[in-house]
Write a protein that holds these residues in place. Structure first.
Motif, PDB file in Angstrom:
ATOM      1  N   ALA A 152       0.820  -1.215   0.000  1.00  0.00           N
ATOM      2  CA  ALA A 152       0.000   0.000   0.000  1.00  0.00           C
ATOM      3  C   ALA A 152       0.852   1.264   0.000  1.00  0.00           C
ATOM      4  CB  ALA A 152      -0.933   0.011   1.216  1.00  0.00           C
ATOM      5  N   GLN A 153       2.160   1.121   0.303  1.00  0.00           N
ATOM      6  CA  GLN A 153       3.051   2.273   0.339  1.00  0.00           C
ATOM      7  C   GLN A 153       4.189   2.169  -0.676  1.00  0.00           C
ATOM      8  OE1 GLN A 153       2.554   4.988   2.281  1.00  0.00           O
ATOM      9  NE2 GLN A 153       0.648   4.058   2.991  1.00  0.00           N
ATOM     10  N   ASN A 154       4.331   1.026  -1.323  1.00  0.00           N
ATOM     11  CA  ASN A 154       5.382   0.850  -2.312  1.00  0.00           C
ATOM     12  C   ASN A 154       5.056   1.675  -3.549  1.00  0.00           C
ATOM     13  OD1 ASN A 154       6.485  -0.573  -4.851  1.00  0.00           O
ATOM     14  ND2 ASN A 154       7.642  -1.599  -3.244  1.00  0.00           N
ATOM     15  N   HIS A 155       5.939   2.610  -3.889  1.00  0.00           N
ATOM     16  CA  HIS A 155       5.637   3.573  -4.940  1.00  0.00           C
ATOM     17  C   HIS A 155       5.411   2.924  -6.296  1.00  0.00           C
ATOM     18  CE1 HIS A 155       7.697   7.029  -2.488  1.00  0.00           C
ATOM     19  NE2 HIS A 155       6.819   6.339  -1.805  1.00  0.00           N
ATOM     20  N   VAL A 156       6.185   1.907  -6.613  1.00  0.00           N
ATOM     21  CA  VAL A 156       6.031   1.242  -7.904  1.00  0.00           C
ATOM     22  C   VAL A 156       4.725   0.456  -7.957  1.00  0.00           C
ATOM     23  CG1 VAL A 156       7.004  -0.492  -9.455  1.00  0.00           C
ATOM     24  CG2 VAL A 156       8.503   1.168  -8.344  1.00  0.00           C
ATOM     25  N   VAL A 157       4.381  -0.227  -6.873  1.00  0.00           N
ATOM     26  CA  VAL A 157       3.112  -0.956  -6.820  1.00  0.00           C
ATOM     27  C   VAL A 157       1.946   0.016  -7.022  1.00  0.00           C
ATOM     28  CG1 VAL A 157       1.546  -2.302  -5.359  1.00  0.00           C
ATOM     29  CG2 VAL A 157       3.998  -2.806  -5.351  1.00  0.00           C
ATOM     30  N   ILE A 158       2.014   1.151  -6.369  1.00  0.00           N
ATOM     31  CA  ILE A 158       0.949   2.149  -6.467  1.00  0.00           C
ATOM     32  C   ILE A 158       0.804   2.646  -7.911  1.00  0.00           C
ATOM     33  CG2 ILE A 158       0.242   4.475  -5.769  1.00  0.00           C
ATOM     34  CD1 ILE A 158       1.683   3.878  -3.070  1.00  0.00           C
ATOM     35  N   TYR A 159       1.933   2.933  -8.543  1.00  0.00           N
ATOM     36  CA  TYR A 159       1.855   3.461  -9.902  1.00  0.00           C
ATOM     37  C   TYR A 159       1.419   2.389 -10.900  1.00  0.00           C
ATOM     38  CZ  TYR A 159       2.604   7.213 -13.207  1.00  0.00           C
ATOM     39  OH  TYR A 159       2.391   8.217 -14.134  1.00  0.00           O
ATOM     40  N   ARG A 160       1.882   1.168 -10.698  1.00  0.00           N
ATOM     41  CA  ARG A 160       1.413   0.076 -11.556  1.00  0.00           C
ATOM     42  C   ARG A 160      -0.099  -0.071 -11.463  1.00  0.00           C
ATOM     43  NH1 ARG A 160       5.575  -4.946 -10.361  1.00  0.00           N
ATOM     44  NH2 ARG A 160       7.299  -4.261 -11.694  1.00  0.00           N
ATOM     45  N   LYS A 161      -0.613   0.009 -10.268  1.00  0.00           N
ATOM     46  CA  LYS A 161      -2.060  -0.111 -10.061  1.00  0.00           C
ATOM     47  C   LYS A 161      -2.787   1.027 -10.770  1.00  0.00           C
ATOM     48  CE  LYS A 161      -5.568  -0.220  -6.385  1.00  0.00           C
ATOM     49  NZ  LYS A 161      -6.225   1.082  -6.531  1.00  0.00           N
ATOM     50  N   LEU A 162      -2.245   2.233 -10.671  1.00  0.00           N
ATOM     51  CA  LEU A 162      -2.858   3.384 -11.335  1.00  0.00           C
ATOM     52  C   LEU A 162      -2.892   3.174 -12.848  1.00  0.00           C
ATOM     53  CD1 LEU A 162      -3.986   6.290 -11.112  1.00  0.00           C
ATOM     54  CD2 LEU A 162      -1.618   7.102 -11.297  1.00  0.00           C
ATOM     55  N   LEU A 163      -1.785   2.744 -13.427  1.00  0.00           N
ATOM     56  CA  LEU A 163      -1.728   2.507 -14.866  1.00  0.00           C
ATOM     57  C   LEU A 163      -2.718   1.429 -15.285  1.00  0.00           C
ATOM     58  CD1 LEU A 163       2.131   2.569 -15.553  1.00  0.00           C
ATOM     59  CD2 LEU A 163       0.482   4.398 -15.951  1.00  0.00           C
ATOM     60  N   ALA A 164      -2.795   0.361 -14.500  1.00  0.00           N
ATOM     61  CA  ALA A 164      -3.706  -0.737 -14.831  1.00  0.00           C
ATOM     62  C   ALA A 164      -5.160  -0.279 -14.781  1.00  0.00           C
ATOM     63  CB  ALA A 164      -3.489  -1.900 -13.872  1.00  0.00           C
ATOM     64  N   GLU A 165      -5.502   0.494 -13.774  1.00  0.00           N
ATOM     65  CA  GLU A 165      -6.870   0.998 -13.636  1.00  0.00           C
ATOM     66  C   GLU A 165      -7.264   1.886 -14.813  1.00  0.00           C
ATOM     67  OE1 GLU A 165      -9.244   0.526 -11.486  1.00  0.00           O
ATOM     68  OE2 GLU A 165      -8.331  -0.492  -9.781  1.00  0.00           O
TER      69      GLU A 165
END
Length: 461
Positions: A152-165
């Protein structure tokens, strides 16, 4: 010109990039290459070339170290002032200053993704110094970029999720020049031993809070796009206790006591200027041309669609297949669709027959266009039609929360656990470090390794 203005507004044509291969290829080799020796050799060659270019750029970092903290604080104060002016203008009814429409925002998010998807990579090579208190601020900064193992705080995970959405996962549409800064970050992470002063200087420049983060977060939210990735950086990069403050302290703590201090600081300043290479965020935003992007998108689609349409439907005497036979005919094809009222510009896209063919479960061309491609068409058709009345073609992202299970059956987790078995705490650290690399840390085993690394780092002090 302030460092803030310079970093955000450099034009696309500035500092043309001489390279034997594409920047994307270099980026992918540094990120995905299996041979560590080859990655370091490539990184060293690439950095040497980029530092030569950076040497020609204006110097912004103060020469007097006693002025460094004030320099950073003044930068933060100036950003706050400019943002206050921005908010005042918006409250008085002023328009958005960054994103003219949602497609514009998606264009930006996609263009900067090569950098966001390796967030923090320039510090990876310093993890080996985890026992040295002088490196504490830099190691801490990197671990925070990794969310300390929390997805929930990992910057790359967050951005990957944003791109996927948002349906922004096609790297083939990203201009090659947009891979430059990501490649620099990866190269610094691979070559930290040879370029320590440059890593320190780059970190100092990168961790200053930029105005574009604040404005982007504000306008993304207005457009129904979750700004969490950007608001997270607004808080974490502060000059009081955040990454900007740690960056200043790292310069002072790692300055040689009796070594060549002058050369060390020269190299720190040169690393700082690496941030100025390539196209800045504001310049990327300003480069957006909706009409050109629509035509570029249709050209990418054209080879797949030029033989897929029947001949019964003609526009200006040509079939759709004939219109799609060459890229030069695409502007005329759009004009013909307008002339036949299949596209009604500057009106609700729902009134256009062409939009009805691509939007909705029962649409004849359902699934032909990605969410981003649909947004481009939607906003191009809508034109001057009141944006507030338009129905977004891309759904709103619900929240910044990220859920990522770490299943015991994951093969990478099993591999990591097997490698750690039977090792003492100290022996585990060098095994864990490769799992914290830019390529691995956002995956389940990398997240687990990050948490274990932090746990052992604390217990072994």
């Amino acid at each position: 010109m302030t460092a803030l203005t310079r970093l955000e507004s450099r034009p696309a044509h500035e500092h043309a990039i001489p390279t034997a291969g594409s920047l994307k290829q270099c980026y992918e080799q540094l990120l995905l290459g299996d041979d560590a020796g080859q990655r370091r050799a490539l990184g060293k060659t690439f950095l040497t070339a980029q530092l030569q270019r950076a040497a020609d750029l204006p110097e912004e970092m103060p020469e007097d170290l006693s002025a460094l903290q004030t320099f950073v604080e003044q930068h933060s104060t100036e950003v706050a002032r400019q943002y206050a002016d921005y908010l005042s203008a918006r409250k008085e009814g002023g328009p958005r200053q960054f994103f003219s429409n949602k497609a514009h925002a998606l264009f930006f998010l996609q263009a900067v993704s090569p950098i966001k998807l390796v967030d923090g990579a320039w510090l990876y090579g310093l993890l080996q110094h985890w026992r040295d208190p002088r490196f504490e601020g830099l190691v801490c900064t990197y671990l925070e970029e990794l969310g300390e193992g929390n997805p929930a705080q990992n910057h790359v995970v967050i951005y990957r999720k944003l791109l996927a959405e948002l349906g922004l996962q096609d790297t083939g549409v990203i201009a090659d020049e947009h891979f430059l800064q990501g490649a620099i970050q990866l190269a610094l992470g691979e070559c930290a031993d040879d370029f320590l002063p440059e890593v320190i200087g780059y970190n100092l420049g990168y961790e200053q809070l930029p105005l574009h983060l604040l404005i982007s977060a504000y306008e993304l939210s207005e457009l129904g796009i979750d700004p969490y990735y950007f608001t997270l950086h607004v808080t974490i990069d502060n000059a009081s206790t955040g990454h900007a403050q740690k960056a200043v302290q790292s310069v002072l703590q790692l300055l040689p006591i009796e070594g060549d201090r002058e050369d060390f600081l020269r190299r720190v300043a040169l690393g700082y200027r690496l941030n100025d290479l390539g196209q800045g965020s504001r310049a990327i935003i300003e480069s957006f041309d909706l009409n050109a992007e629509v035509l570029n998108m249709l050209e990418r689609k054209r080879p797949f669609g030029q033989h897929m349409h029947s001949d019964y439907c003609r526009f200006e005497g040509k079939t759709v297949n004939q219109w799609l036979s060459s890229p030069e005919q695409l502007p005329g094809f759009l004009a013909a669709l307008e002339h036949k009222c299949w596209i009604k510009r500057h009106q609700d896209p729902q009134e256009s027959r062409f939009w009805q063919l691509i939007d909705g479960d029962g649409a004849a061309m359902f699934g032909v266009f990605s969410p981003y491609e649909k947004q481009l068409l939607h906003d191009w058709i809508a034109g001057d039609w009141t944006a507030e009345r338009s129905t977004p073609a891309v759904r709103r992202v619900s929240s910044g929360a990220v859920e990522l299970a770490l299943p015991a059956s994951d093969p990478d987790i099993q591999t990591l656990q097997a490698a750690l078995e039977g090792l003492s705490a100290a022996e585990q650290m060098p095994v864990l470090i490769p799992w914290l690399s830019a390529h691995r840390h956002a995956h389940p085993a990398g997240l687990m390794a990050t948490r274990r690394f932090i746990e052992l780092k604390s217990s072994l002090r």
